[in-house]
Each structure stands twice: as structure tokens, then as C-alpha cells.
Motif scaffolding. Structure first.
Motif, PDB file in Angstrom:
ATOM      1  N   HIS A  24      80.282  47.234  34.568  1.00 16.34           N
ATOM      2  CA  HIS A  24      81.128  46.615  33.194  1.00 16.34           C
ATOM      3  C   HIS A  24      79.871  45.383  33.850  1.00 16.34           C
ATOM      4  N   PHE A  25      79.367  44.735  35.118  1.00 16.45           N
ATOM      5  CA  PHE A  25      78.204  44.037  34.429  1.00 16.45           C
ATOM      6  C   PHE A  25      76.701  44.751  34.289  1.00 16.45           C
ATOM      7  N   ARG A  27      76.851  46.984  31.876  1.00 17.78           N
ATOM      8  CA  ARG A  27      76.829  46.531  30.268  1.00 17.78           C
ATOM      9  C   ARG A  27      77.068  44.667  29.851  1.00 17.78           C
ATOM     10  N   GLN A  28      77.187  43.547  30.728  1.00 14.97           N
ATOM     11  CA  GLN A  28      77.296  42.412  30.513  1.00 14.97           C
ATOM     12  C   GLN A  28      75.828  41.677  30.329  1.00 14.97           C
ATOM     13  N   HIS A  29      75.184  42.675  30.869  1.00 14.64           N
ATOM     14  CA  HIS A  29      73.112  41.732  30.874  1.00 14.64           C
ATOM     15  C   HIS A  29      72.615  42.732  30.489  1.00 14.64           C
TER      16      HIS A  29
END
Lengths: 530, 332
Positions: A24-25, A27-29
Motif C-alpha cells: 500500500h505504501f 503504491r502511495q509513493h
């Protein structure tokens, strides 16, 4: 590290949830991660491709081997971004050389194939630990979550393969059939033209780089979140955060409470106390130790003295002396002479040694490798000499060890032979010529075994024994042996008797031989038995 | 076969010496054509004297066929050659009956086996059924055609060649067929000096790159060969030597590195070959050295290496050499 600034909810998770958080992380960055990785990898692979254009395989191998170093860039970004200090592309690239420098050699050699690479990386890169502290730290951390980290690496390996095959498949699907109709599908030999084959190999390297651009940040982010999770468990970050939140909340409430308190304070004061406070001179009222009530019978100093005396007596003060034995450990030892006398330079060396144990370990490994290589080289260089030496040793030992007691059915024990072989043979000749010749031949064999260490085996035929003797460079003995063997073979297999004079000649020759042998060495076995 | 002569002091018989001289001449003549392969020539002559057949194995270009042609030239008898191909039929070897329209009857057409010297070139290129066509003629010296047993002329000798490296599209010889060959010879590259001689001689020749055999003299007639074979078979063999040959063959059956041992034909071949060897060197009787000298050629195609040794990369020659080192020489 400001836990308060963490961009994720910090709480203990199970490993898979933690890995999921990493995805998730990432994907966020994604933009920053993919962009920086693309720049780094394309620059590096471009350089490799140019330098090693004729060796695309080697370029690919080097590119693959340096994978642990690429991990450091995503980790740098992810670790900063977690605490709300996400660097820009420029910043992260500028800081990269600094990050790459730390323990690069270890990462590329004995830690290259570590299955929990992404999990260990934060310890190396973020905590900056090396050598023994790193090892201890990892031992603590690996008690949990290291297995999922290994599994993550395994999954990554398969995912890379899937993506790679998929990309190749895609490229292949886009080709018109005419192009690959003439391809030879053997590995590494797809096209006839050398240069085109290079081009294709380089393309496959680039496809792999593309896969790494996508997967590597995810892998690193997952490893990092696993590491975070483990630390959250170990150091109770969630509890700490709750306390911090509580503190914050209280701090926010404090001014209000103070204001309310200040507003309420005048209401609670009585008028007399207000008056006293206002009437008394500030100098008198300033400290509690100041003498007061001086106009009364019991002044404050008198009251204090009596209070002190009452407090000093029983039951307020209950002093007693107790004696007990104690071990001397608790008392600090006086510094020994040596310690006091340790020179500053030795202390400095010891201190610096503690910090450089990692380098020392590397040096030790390198030195041992050097020693082993040298040993191997020496063995290889002198292999022929060694072989000859060992062979000669065996040759020397064989006759003594493997001396057959019977050969071709003849008793070869020296004690079974008469002292005077020639005399006995001549005596036997008229009654049993076969036995006489056999005696001479047996005498010869014993002579060859004992005196010349000819390595005779049971499987050797008569002519082979002659062949062995020929190698010994003894012409006189060889001539005699040839005669005896010839007559012996004629008698044994051809059933042909030699003439009478032949046996006399042979016996004469044997005596000459024995005499020469006795002259050469004063104690032959024959004489010893005689 | 096992004769034990009484100890005598008689000088050697003259026919043997004559035979030896003749054989020396033959050997010299063949060695003129086939340079640097003295050992192979000797072994082929051994087989001829002992009345056996020979299988020659070697990489292309070492003169396998030349050897046979030279032998055929020196030997005045008939010679025929069959090039074994995958589509060769047994009747192409042995012969068959053909219907004659004029006489309205079947006539037997004899195949190329009806000869003295038969060269079966590249024998492993034909399938097993064609290879099997040679079984009867090699053992019984006769061919059964249309129910009629027809003897082949005497002396009869099959010389087969095969190539050890090309395995694609070849049919390995079955054990029964292999066993019928008295010797399997491995022909190797010649020595440097011999090769220089060979190249000099070939480049002088009128033909493109073949050694000529036309200048060789014919020294033997079929009858002479039969006489030589008879003299050879009469060479005395001591009981101990005979026992040594049998022990060698028997040792292969229990040898740990060998999956398949040699049968009694090997013992027989060893003794016959030992006699021929003694004859060739001009000996009056057979010594253990004669047996030992031809043991490798006699045993090599009759045994099979065990799988473990094969996996370990061991060589059959090496195992046979070990066996010869371990079996005791004759005891008296």
C-alpha cells in the motif's frame, strides 16, 4: 524519528498485514519510487551496456549481482516518507552515494544471497549498525518476522520470473511471424548475425531492468514494513504513541485550566487573609523562615526550637545502630595499578579496534582465502613432482609390502631355498632336471625381489618379469635372467630339456652373479641363511 | 586342444619354420600398405590363422577397409565386400531364389557371403535382422537357402568394421553376433613418424588419396591358409596355459565391475588365438604371454561394463587391464 509524524497507523500487525501495508505504501509513493529507480537503473545498465557491449551476458550478470545496492534508494525514500519527510527526486538521488557507501562490499559478497535481504537492510542502512552489534540486533529482530521476509524474497523471485517471461511473451507476440521464421531456437543462438544477437541480449537485460523498476520498490517497502512491525512489537511503539497522544491532549488543556484556576482563585480567598496579605510589609511576609509573632509569649523561633527538640526525641526519632557483614563487591574497587597505568594510545587502539572489527573480519577472510589459494597453487604447480615423489615412495615400499610368497606356484620364501643353489641344482639335474631348473629360476626370482626390489606380482608372466628387469638397467643380470627364463619356459611349457652343458653354464653364471653380489654388499640374504 | 607333450630334446619341425617365414612375408607385405598399424595387422593374421572372424572398430580414416583390401590382395582367394546400409536385407547378404522365365524354374542366386574373405563394412548401419543373416555362416560356415544348406568356401573369414563415434542411425550388434567374432580390434591413430611415412606414400600415389594395394604381391592361396591353420592348431599347449586361459575367461563372470561375463567361446578363442600368436612369433609352443597378449582383443566385446563404473566414467580397457593384473599367471 518522530513517531508522532508517522503516516501510517502504528499498531502490531500480523506479518502478512505488515507486508500488505508495504505494498500500500509503495503504491502511495509510486511515482517517486518508480521514477528514481528508473533513473538509477537505466543509468547503471546503460553504462554497463556501453562498456560491455560485446559481453551482454556479463553485463546482465553484473547488473543482477548489484541488486542489493539498488534496494537502498527505495528504502531511503520510503523511510523518509513514513515520517512525513518525503524527499524530492533530486534530494533522494543526491543522497544516494552516501547511502551506497555503507557496507557495500558485504552486501555484494557474503550477504548477497541472504534470503531476508529486505528485512535486514533497514538495520544496516537506517540504524547504521555493523559487525557484532548488527548481528545481535538481527538476532533479536529475526526471532519473528524473518520467515515472512524470506518468503517475500521467494515470492519476489517467482514474480520477477513471471513478469520477465510475460514481457518476453508480449514482445514476441508483437513480432510478425516472418521475423522469427528463420530463428534457431537454441539458447543463446537465436540469430545468425552476431551483432543482432548482442542487441537482443541487451534488450533482455533492459527488460529485466524494467521488471526491477516495478518490483524492487515493492519488495523493499514490504521488507521495511515488516521491520517496522517487529520494532513496534519490541519497543511498544503503539503504547508510546498513546502516551504521547495523552500528553498532547493534556498540554492542549493546560492553559484553559490555568485560566479557570486564575479566575476562580479570588473567589476562594477570605477577606481577612486578603487584608493580611495586603497589610503586612512585603519584607516580613516574603519567606516562611522569617521570624514572626515576635510580640507574643511564644514567638515563632521559640516554637520552632521546641518543635525541633520534640521531633528529635522519641517517638519521632528512633535511632539505632545495626551491624551486619557485607561482601566487598558492592564497594567500588580501587583502580588497579595497571588500569591506572594504561597508556592513552593503547586505550585508543582498543577502542578503535572495537569499531573496526568488521573490517578486521573481512581482512581475516581475505587473508585465509589468500593462504588457501597459495596452497592450491603450490599443489598444482608441483603436482608432477609430488606425483613422482609419491610414486617413488610407493615403489620403494611395494616390494617389501607385497612380496608374494609364491610366484607361478614356486615357493619364494628364501628359507625354502638351499644355501648353495647352483650346487643343489647340479646335484638334482640327473635325477630331476625339471626340479633343478625350477630351483635356479626360483633363486633368480628371490634374488630379484630381495636385492633389486623388482615389483613382481603374481599376475606377471615370465617374459613380463624380464621386461621389468630390463627397466632396472642391469645388463649382466638381465642376460643371465634371459637365459634362465628361456630355458625355464622351454621346459615348463614346451617340455624341452636343455642340454647338459647348458645347466652347467647356468650354474656357473649364477655362482659368478652371487660372488659379484657378495663383493658388492658384504651381507646378502643368501649368505645370512648360509 | 590340450596336449601335453613329453619332455624331449628334439629340434623344431621344419614345416613350422616354413610357415613362420611365410607369415613374416605376408606380414611385411600388408605392413607395406597399412603403415603404422603393425599390432592390428598381427591381430588380423592371428584371427586368420585361428580361423576366427574380426570386428575392427575405429574412427573413420584409419585404414580399416584398406587393411582388409590389403589382406585380400596378399591372400589370393575370393574377396567380396558388403556395404551395410539401413535398407540392406538378409537376402542381399546370403542370396535368394529367383524365378527364371525361360526355364520356368527357381534358381538360387548365391549372395556375397560365398567367398573366402568377406568385408562387412560399417556393419552396425544395418538393422538387426540383416546382421543376424551372418550368424549361421559365421558359426557353421554354411548358409541355408530355400531349405538347402550350402557350405561356404574354406577358409572363410568375416572382417567387419564399425565406427565408435557415430551412434545416430546405427544398430548396436547383439551379443550373439558379437560373440561370434573371435577378436574385436581397436584401431588407433598411427605414431607421428608412421604418419609422416604414410602421408609421403599416399601423396606419391596416382590415386587421389587412397593407398594402393595393387603393387602388393599375392603370397597365399586358400590352400596355404588351410595348411597354416592346420599347423597352428597343432601347436602344443601346456595344461597350465590352457588353465590360465579358462581362468581368465571365468574371472570376467565374477568380476565386480562387469555386468556380463564372457562365455566358453571366449576360453576357446583365447586358446586358439594364443596358438596363432605363438605361430606368428615363431614359437614352438604356447606360453602364457601368448594368451595374455590377445586377451584384451578376445574379451573386450564379450563383457559389458556395470552401470556404476560406466557412470563413474571408467573405461572397459582399464577394467580388462585390471583383470589381467589380478589373475595369477600359470603355476607349476
Amino acid at each position: 524519528m518522530q513517531l508522532n509524524n508517522a503516516q501510517v497507523v502504528i499498531r502490531p500487525r500480523n506479518p502478512w498485514e505488515a507486508a500488505d501495508l508495504g505494498i500500500h505504501f509503495a503504491r502511495q509513493h509510486a511515482g517517486l519510487l518508480l521514477g528514481s529507480m528508473a533513473i538509477l537503473l537505466s543509468a547503471w545498465l546503460g553504462l554497463l551496456s556501453i562498456v560491455l557491449y560485446d559481453y551482454p551476458g556479463i553485463a546482465g550478470l553484473i547488473f543482477w549481482w548489484c541488486k542489493p545496492l539498488y534496494d537502498r534508494l527505495p528504502l531511503l525514500i520510503v523511510s523518509r516518507a513514513l515520517f512525513n519527510a518525503k524527499p524530492t527526486l533530486k534530494q533522494s538521488l543526491r543522497e544516494l552515494p552516501q547511502q551506497l557507501k555503507a557496507q557495500w562490499f558485504a552486501s555484494l559478497t557474503w550477504r548477497r544471497f541472504s534470503p531476508s535481504r529486505s528485512f535486514d537492510l533497514p538495520v544496516t542502512q537506517l540504524e547504521g549498525l555493523n559487525g557484532l552489534p548488527r548481528k545481535q540486533r538481527l538476532q533479536v529482530l529475526s526471532l519473528r518476522n524473518s520467515q515472512p521476509a524470506s518468503a517475500l524474497t521467494l515470492v519476489g523471485f517467482h514474480l520477477e520470473a513471471v513478469l520477465l517471461i510475460g514481457l518476453f511473451g508480449l514482445l514476441f507476440m508483437l513480432l510478425p511471424p516472418e521475423v522469427y521464421a528463420n530463428w534457431d531456437w537454441r539458447f543463446g543462438d537465436w540469430l545468425d548475425d552476431e551483432s543482432e544477437a548482442h542487441w537482443l541480449d541487451h534488450l533482455s537485460n533492459w527488460v529485466y531492468a524494467l521488471v526491477l523498476v516495478v518490483w524492487e520498490p515493492i519488495y523493499v517497502a514490504c521488507g521495511f514494513t515488516l521491520y517496522l512491525n517487529r520494532r513496534t512489537e519490541l519497543e511498544a511503539w503503539d503504547t508510546e504513541l498513546s502516551f504521547r497522544r495523552l500528553t498532547e491532549r493534556l498540554q492542549r488543556a493546560a492553559p484553559l485550566a490555568l485560566m479557570v484556576f486564575a479566575l476562580l482563585l479570588p473567589l476562594s480567598y477570605s477577606p481577612s487573609s486578603q487584608a493580611a496579605a495586603l497589610c503586612l510589609p512585603p519584607s516580613l511576609n516574603s519567606t516562611p523562615k522569617a521570624e514572626r509573632l515576635l510580640s507574643q509569649t511564644l514567638t515563632s523561633p521559640a516554637a520552632q526550637t521546641s518543635i525541633q527538640s520534640i521531633l528529635a526525641d522519641k517517638p519521632f526519632s528512633n535511632k539505632r545502630i545495626e551491624h551486619e557483614l557485607k561482601w566487598g563487591e558492592d564497594q567500588p574497587k580501587p583502580k588497579s595499578k595497571e588500569e591506572r597505568g594504561t597508556p592513552w594510545w593503547l586505550k585508543y587502539l582498543i577502542e578503535s579496534w572495537k569499531h573496526t572489527s568488521g573490517i578486521a573480519y573481512v581482512a581475516e577472510v581475505v587473508l585465509w582465502l589468500l593462504v588457501l589459494t597459495l596452497l592450491g597453487w603450490l599443489l598444482w604447480h608441483y603436482r608432477r613432482w609430488l606425483g613422482e615423489f609419491v610414486g617413488r615412495l610407493q615403489n620403494i615400499q611395494r616390494p617389501q609390502r607385497q612380496r608374494p610368497s609364491t610366484l607361478f606356484g614356486l615357493e619364494l620364501d628364501s628359507q625354502s631355498l638351499p644355501a648353495d643353489i647352483a650346487g643343489s641344482a647340479l646335484a638334482l639335474w640327473n635325477s630331476d632336471p625339471r626340479q633343478a631348473l625350477s630351483l635356479l629360476y626360483r633363486g633368480l626370482l628371490v634374488h630379484l625381489l630381495d636385492q633389486h626390489q623388482v615389483p613382481i606380482k603374481s599376475s606377471h608372466t615370465e617374459n613380463e618379469v624380464l621386461g621389468l628387469l630390463d627397466q632396472q638397467q642391469l645388463p649382466a643380470l638381465y642376460r643371465y635372467s634371459q637365459h634362465v627364463t628361456q630355458h625355464w619356459i622351454n621346459l615348463a611349457y614346451g617340455h624341452r630339456l636343455p642340454a647338459d652343458r647348458v645347466i652347467q653354464q647356468l650354474c656357473q653364471a649364477w655362482r659368478t652373479l652371487e660372488a659379484r653380489q657378495a663383493g658388492a654388499s658384504s651381507a646378502t640374504p643368501r649368505e645370512a641363511h648360509a | 586342444m590340450s596336449e601335453t607333450a613329453k619332455p624331449t630334446a628334439k629340434p623344431a619341425a621344419t614345416p613350422r619354420q616354413k610357415a613362420h617365414q611365410l607369415l613374416q612375408a605376408v606380414r611385411g607385405e600388408i605392413n607395406k600398405a597399412l603403415i603404422g598399424q603393425q599390432a592390428v595387422v598381427d591381430d588380423v593374421l592371428c584371427a586368420l590363422l585361428a580361423g576366427g572372424h574380426v570386428l575392427i572398430e575405429g574412427v573413420p580414416g584409419l585404414g580399416k577397409t584398406l587393411l582388409v583390401r590389403a589382406l585380400a590382395r596378399v591372400f589370393g582367394g575370393d574377396f567380396s565386400r558388403i556395404q551395410f546400409t539401413p535398407d540392406l536385407m538378409p537376402s542381399d547378404v546370403t542370396g535368394h531364389a529367383v524365378y527364371d522365365l525361360k526355364s520356368e524354374a527357381f534358381h538360387l542366386r548365391k549372395g556375397p557371403v560365398f567367398t573366402h574373405l568377406l568385408l562387412a563394412d560399417e556393419i552396425n548401419r544395418a538393422p538387426a535382422k540383416t546382421q543376424a543373416a551372418l550368424l549361421e555362416v559365421m558359426q557353421e560356415r554354411q548358409v541355408t537357402l530355400e531349405g538347402e544348406a550350402l557350405p561356404v568356401p574354406q577358409p572363410f573369414m568375416v572382417l567387419a568394421t564399425q565406427n565408435p563415434i557415430e551412434q545416430e542411425g546405427t544398430y548396436p550388434l547383439p551379443e550373439a553376433e558379437l560373440d561370434r567374432f573371435m577378436l574385436k580390434l581397436a584401431i588407433d591413430y598411427p605414431e607421428a613418424a608412421d604418419e609422416v611415412n604414410l602421408v609421403r606414400q599416399v601423396t606419391r600415389s596416382a590415386q587421389a588419396d587412397a593407398l594402393e594395394v595393387s603393387q602388393l604381391r599375392t603370397l597365399l592361396q586358400p590352400k596355404d591358409v588351410q595348411i597354416l591353420q592346420k599347423i597352428t592348431s597343432e601347436l602344443p599347449v601346456d595344461e597350465q596355459v590352457l588353465d590360465y586361459a579358462v581362468r581368465l575367461a571365468r574371472a570376467t563372470r565374477t568380476w565386480p565391475g562387469l555386468l556380463l561375463g564372457a562365455g566358453p567361446r571366449a576360453s576357446i578363442a583365447l586358446v586358439r588365438c594364443g596358438r596363432a600368436h605363438a605361430m606368428l612369433r615363431g614359437g614352438e609352443f604356447v606360453t602364457p604371454d601368448d594368451i595374455k597378449a590377445c586377451a584384451a582383443a578376445v574379451l573386450r566385446h564379450r563383457v559389458r561394463l556395470s552401470a556404476e563404473l560406466e557412470i563413474a566414467g571408467q573405461n572397459l580397457e582399464h577394467v580388462i587391464a585390471q583383470l589381467l593384473e589380478q589373475v595369477d599367471a600359470p603355476r607349476l
